[in-house]
Scaffold this motif. Structure first.
Motif, PDB file in Angstrom:
ATOM      1  N   ALA A   1     -44.012  20.103   7.250  1.00  0.00           N
ATOM      2  CA  ALA A   1     -44.097  20.914   8.467  1.00  0.00           C
ATOM      3  C   ALA A   1     -45.069  22.071   8.256  1.00  0.00           C
ATOM      4  N   MET A   2     -44.992  22.672   7.089  1.00  0.00           N
ATOM      5  CA  MET A   2     -45.893  23.781   6.775  1.00  0.00           C
ATOM      6  C   MET A   2     -47.330  23.282   6.748  1.00  0.00           C
ATOM      7  N   LEU A   3     -47.544  22.137   6.095  1.00  0.00           N
ATOM      8  CA  LEU A   3     -48.902  21.599   6.012  1.00  0.00           C
ATOM      9  C   LEU A   3     -49.434  21.251   7.406  1.00  0.00           C
TER      10      LEU A   3
ATOM     11  N   VAL B   1     -60.376  19.962   1.840  1.00  0.00           N
ATOM     12  CA  VAL B   1     -59.625  20.458   0.683  1.00  0.00           C
ATOM     13  C   VAL B   1     -58.159  20.683   1.044  1.00  0.00           C
ATOM     14  N   HIS B   2     -57.881  21.099   2.265  1.00  0.00           N
ATOM     15  CA  HIS B   2     -56.494  21.287   2.685  1.00  0.00           C
ATOM     16  C   HIS B   2     -55.815  19.943   2.939  1.00  0.00           C
ATOM     17  N   LYS B   3     -56.515  19.105   3.673  1.00  0.00           N
ATOM     18  CA  LYS B   3     -55.889  17.841   4.077  1.00  0.00           C
ATOM     19  C   LYS B   3     -55.645  16.926   2.889  1.00  0.00           C
ATOM     20  N   ASN B   4     -56.690  16.741   2.081  1.00  0.00           N
ATOM     21  CA  ASN B   4     -56.568  15.768   0.994  1.00  0.00           C
ATOM     22  C   ASN B   4     -55.599  16.235  -0.083  1.00  0.00           C
ATOM     23  N   TYR B   5     -55.788  17.472  -0.557  1.00  0.00           N
ATOM     24  CA  TYR B   5     -54.923  17.931  -1.639  1.00  0.00           C
ATOM     25  C   TYR B   5     -53.545  18.314  -1.114  1.00  0.00           C
ATOM     26  N   GLY B   6     -53.488  18.798   0.130  1.00  0.00           N
ATOM     27  CA  GLY B   6     -52.187  19.084   0.736  1.00  0.00           C
ATOM     28  C   GLY B   6     -51.332  17.829   0.792  1.00  0.00           C
ATOM     29  N   LYS B   7     -51.950  16.740   1.199  1.00  0.00           N
ATOM     30  CA  LYS B   7     -51.215  15.472   1.266  1.00  0.00           C
ATOM     31  C   LYS B   7     -50.720  15.042  -0.120  1.00  0.00           C
ATOM     32  N   LEU B   8     -51.576  15.206  -1.134  1.00  0.00           N
ATOM     33  CA  LEU B   8     -51.165  14.841  -2.492  1.00  0.00           C
ATOM     34  C   LEU B   8     -49.953  15.648  -2.929  1.00  0.00           C
ATOM     35  N   VAL B   9     -49.991  16.960  -2.654  1.00  0.00           N
ATOM     36  CA  VAL B   9     -48.879  17.814  -3.078  1.00  0.00           C
ATOM     37  C   VAL B   9     -47.610  17.465  -2.303  1.00  0.00           C
ATOM     38  N   VAL B  10     -47.746  17.254  -1.001  1.00  0.00           N
ATOM     39  CA  VAL B  10     -46.579  16.916  -0.187  1.00  0.00           C
ATOM     40  C   VAL B  10     -46.007  15.559  -0.599  1.00  0.00           C
TER      41      VAL B  10
ATOM     42  N   ILE C   1     -61.017  24.115  -5.207  1.00  0.00           N
ATOM     43  CA  ILE C   1     -59.978  23.079  -5.081  1.00  0.00           C
ATOM     44  C   ILE C   1     -58.703  23.517  -5.804  1.00  0.00           C
ATOM     45  N   PHE C   2     -58.849  23.945  -7.056  1.00  0.00           N
ATOM     46  CA  PHE C   2     -57.664  24.330  -7.838  1.00  0.00           C
ATOM     47  C   PHE C   2     -56.905  25.465  -7.159  1.00  0.00           C
ATOM     48  N   SER C   3     -57.660  26.461  -6.707  1.00  0.00           N
ATOM     49  CA  SER C   3     -56.974  27.636  -6.188  1.00  0.00           C
ATOM     50  C   SER C   3     -56.421  27.373  -4.787  1.00  0.00           C
ATOM     51  N   THR C   4     -56.981  26.417  -4.083  1.00  0.00           N
ATOM     52  CA  THR C   4     -56.371  26.024  -2.811  1.00  0.00           C
ATOM     53  C   THR C   4     -55.051  25.299  -3.072  1.00  0.00           C
ATOM     54  N   ILE C   5     -55.011  24.511  -4.123  1.00  0.00           N
ATOM     55  CA  ILE C   5     -53.741  23.864  -4.496  1.00  0.00           C
ATOM     56  C   ILE C   5     -52.698  24.931  -4.843  1.00  0.00           C
ATOM     57  N   GLU C   6     -53.102  25.959  -5.571  1.00  0.00           N
ATOM     58  CA  GLU C   6     -52.165  27.029  -5.911  1.00  0.00           C
ATOM     59  C   GLU C   6     -51.698  27.771  -4.648  1.00  0.00           C
ATOM     60  N   GLN C   7     -52.635  28.085  -3.755  1.00  0.00           N
ATOM     61  CA  GLN C   7     -52.272  28.695  -2.471  1.00  0.00           C
ATOM     62  C   GLN C   7     -51.185  27.887  -1.789  1.00  0.00           C
ATOM     63  N   MET C   8     -51.439  26.594  -1.690  1.00  0.00           N
ATOM     64  CA  MET C   8     -50.494  25.738  -0.981  1.00  0.00           C
ATOM     65  C   MET C   8     -49.169  25.676  -1.733  1.00  0.00           C
ATOM     66  N   GLY C   9     -49.236  25.677  -3.056  1.00  0.00           N
ATOM     67  CA  GLY C   9     -47.995  25.677  -3.845  1.00  0.00           C
ATOM     68  C   GLY C   9     -47.154  26.903  -3.545  1.00  0.00           C
ATOM     69  N   GLU C  10     -47.800  28.069  -3.459  1.00  0.00           N
ATOM     70  CA  GLU C  10     -47.052  29.297  -3.178  1.00  0.00           C
ATOM     71  C   GLU C  10     -46.481  29.261  -1.759  1.00  0.00           C
ATOM     72  N   VAL C  11     -47.276  28.775  -0.848  1.00  0.00           N
ATOM     73  CA  VAL C  11     -46.843  28.688   0.544  1.00  0.00           C
ATOM     74  C   VAL C  11     -45.684  27.697   0.704  1.00  0.00           C
TER      75      VAL C  11
END
Lengths: 294, 294, 294, 294
Positions: free
Chosen positions: D201-203, D215-224, D178-188
């Motif tokens: 748009a990226m998400l 893990v992408h949908k839930n945490y991606g939404k939180l970050v966005v 989970i943590f490292s997927t958040i970091e991936q998405m942060g870099e992206v």
């Protein structure tokens, strides 16, 4: 010796003065012609192009800023490669990629010319005082031939191999040692700082014990003093060098984890508006991450 | 001064000899009693426990291997804290965590005792010669009180602050500077090596130019020579110190990217069977990643 | 539509078959002429150069391996830029640098031509099935114009912006997500493995809980199965893409710490003789560092 | 079954409601007695200590926040270990260190008791709905014994091994994913963002193509969305879990480069005053480094 010097920036100008003072017969070329005037006054010949400058020279010395500029003055129209007579020697003293060093070697050979890489360690004032460290690579006979030139500008020549790109590799390694020592100190200052120990006190422990090399003293002082403007060497220039380092790592298949961290520090500095600051500002980034206002 | 020394490993033994030679009245304790015999022969009193050793001492000096051992001899049954009279001074010279330094400070204070941290830089032969560097932190009056002890074992005392953990932080920083300099050199040797430049040639450029501190010369030589067995200091011990460094970083909220890379080098070394090698072997790991057989 | 396709590798060939099947009027060019034969048999016109191929085309589609090849077929002699009529549209579907995308945009504009970037996600079998994901950027009207072409090869078009390099950035991001997910899994398999949990068991927990995307399932299976030869996509190709990613990071001033770690994994793989293995082999490197024999 | 549950935080409370609803005979203990009242109202017995709670239980289930709390309720005075009858089974559902899992196993065995680790994936609302994922390790017979309990709270049990710490390792791995997927998405998001592509748009490209796991949908939404306050899970809690991960890496000698980068993100967040924000804020740090104001 008849020497043709292309590139009269701060470093090239300092070298030119040393070469004239040592009694060499100097011809100069610079893209911005105004820079050549002081050297004409000192007795140097001013040429209208690199090709003209090197036409009767024993040695063509090139001191320009990067790969693009080195390629332009060498392989461009009216360039060094076109004008240098067979048997002539081309020396590039700038910090260039190992790929370009290989290309220079190959193309000069194909023209019956010689090439050696001779990047230097030290800033313009060291050149002015003849105190540069010179890393030279190429045919031993050609390095011997260039010795009087090196003696005029440097305190020491390290012959590091027969293949020119070896000197460029060693030079990139030295720059990396500077960058990564700044990062080391940045991390140490951040940790000690949050324990309540001042940067200057931490640096004092270092330079009075096992960590007392010029790289520690000079860059440590820059980081501690925190005067990053006007810059000695700019962030943007350091960023170029770390790019060349990592390109060398890629070409030779060498992972460089510290190198990558330094790269990210440079990119963060540029992203945060510090492109034109002294590159020692990277020694403050670890503190920034640690929430210490600088 | 009456000094009680607990811990007669190589470092503690060297200190004990210096203290006796300097005319101090020394009592010693060691878990393995046999180690105490040479000191009895030199006139030291041998005590059956840390508590007994420190009962009439001005200063209790503890030189054991890590947090666990330091806690055991201090707070365990018949420990230093139990035996040291009010007003007595406890000095821990080992490399311990900043958390334990804080705890020592707090608990000794609560007992009316004094505490200072005084970790050292240098190996046992330096102690034998009285050439250690000592980083001391705690109340200035207590550091002054300990001065005759420090004078017997060290060449220089750095007073880094009023809070004992500050000395431990500075010590961990110095160890980190050693580890990360080894990593720097490892990356440089890997890159230069794949360009055909020998390690010794690269190190020579370093130590004859800007990178000539003891940390470069001593550890550079170890990496170049490649004799990692028998170890001076083991990988497992270095791994402990980098753990303490990163714990300090966590406690003080300081990201340490170079520190983490060094940590991973240590773990890889341990995973690959090098736990008992000299920790300078880490300077060969970048080459291993780069496919150079070592 | 009249479509000219340059580049009949596995991906270009799959696209060509789809375009013919969809009824488009296709002209093809390939450096190695033999590859064009099956398409001639299917009714495509074979051209002797990219310039000839695009002369009467509405859309010039280029599907070659990298920047160098794309530049050669576009700006080289008899290239796309030379032959494409004013108002014609050039689409590059390969994974190219953002710098080249910018250059394509600028130079086509200067010639009165149009340019859009349309890199794809998916391997040749997905193209064969018309199931690619297409990331398109450029003028909206041109993307609309290309829609019938996209419909023939892909299941979905993401319009990500008006500037062509935006599509290339998004594509590099997607590749990075694949690479870094492989690294995540590599670290997880190493840790779980040393605790005695098999890779397959760990992957099962992942894909049956929160980590069940195609990126997890497909690449997880590759790493677990450990069949890296013959390769689906080679290490050397992945290495190229991570280089383009980091170049984009440099051009846009974006530190990418995970990106750098992936880069070092690729370099280590190449250094260790794995250049021609499937790039999923990177998911075994964390285990290698952890001393697990693979 | 007679079940004794210690720890009525949000997760423990949700589990307690499920267990009562499933008809189990529940005794509860909570340090803050007020939390027990709703459960008394639902028919649970309230005990004055963990030891009392477990005295007649088949299964002692512990759901407290960390190692310290787990040790206190287990091995402290009036703790689970003291009260649980021989043959009784202790299950710890919290996220604890692998070292503590080993200790629990050893000490319960020495008392003739049983122990299994059963950490869970999912937040309290998932527990409330009986939708947790449970990772269980220990003797197969004991896992079978606990099955009715697991069935009441979870949708799925993964049996990952015979040694309890294996479940904790797998759980730490999942959190790391989970943590490292958040970091991936942060870099992206940082790279795409500086190219002018919005996070959303990226998400969207991600979740509509190969990167569509929870893990992408839930945490991606939180970050966005960027709403980090009030937190679902705090930065400080995530920091604890990454510490446990790296400790496991150290204990098992596994370098975890992505793990270390995530650690530094957590420390930077804490240093910059974000300790009590939702830990998805880490997905904004790459942008911060890239000079994008958030």
């Amino acid at each position: 010796m008849r020497i043709a010097l292309t590139g009269l920036g701060p470093m090239g100008s300092a070298m030119a003065r040393r070469l004239i003072a040592a009694g060499h017969d100097l011809t100069v070329f610079n893209r911005t012609a105004a820079n050549t005037e002081p050297f004409a006054a000192l007795g140097a010949t001013v040429a209208p192009s690199p090709a003209e400058a090197v036409k009767t020279a024993d040695i063509a010395l090139t001191v320009v800023s990067d790969d693009t500029a080195t390629e332009a003055v060498t392989f461009g129209p009216d360039g060094v490669a076109e004008g240098l007579p067979p048997g002539g020697l081309h020396i590039v003293a700038g910090t260039i990629s190992i790929a370009l060093a290989d290309r220079l070697d190959t193309e000069h050979r194909a023209r019956g010319q010689h090439y050696i890489s001779a990047p230097v360690l030290g800033r313009p004032p060291a050149a002015e005082a003849g105190q540069l460290f010179i890393m030279a690579a190429g045919e031993a006979a050609q390095i011997a031939r260039a010795r009087p030139l090196f003696d005029a500008i440097g305190q020491r020549v390290f012959e590091v191999g027969e293949r020119p790109m070896q000197a460029n590799t060693v030079k990139l390694c030295c720059n990396f040692l500077i960058f990564s020592t700044i990062e080391q100190m940045g991390e140490v200052f951040a940790l000690a700082g949050k324990a309540g120990v001042e940067r200057a006190a931490m640096l004092n422990v270092m330079t009075e014990s096992f960590f007392n090399a010029p790289v520690h003293k000079n860059y440590g002082k820059l980081v501690v003093d925190g005067v990053f403007d006007p810059p000695g060497v700019k962030v943007s220039l350091g960023a170029k060098d770390v790019r060349l380092l990592l390109q060398a790592g890629e070409q030779l298949a060498v992972p460089l984890p510290f190198g990558s961290i330094v790269r990210d520090r440079y990119l963060a500095a540029i992203a945060q508006g510090e492109k034109d600051k002294d590159f020692a500002i990277l020694g403050r980034h670890a503190e920034r991450d640690a929430g210490i206002e600088s």
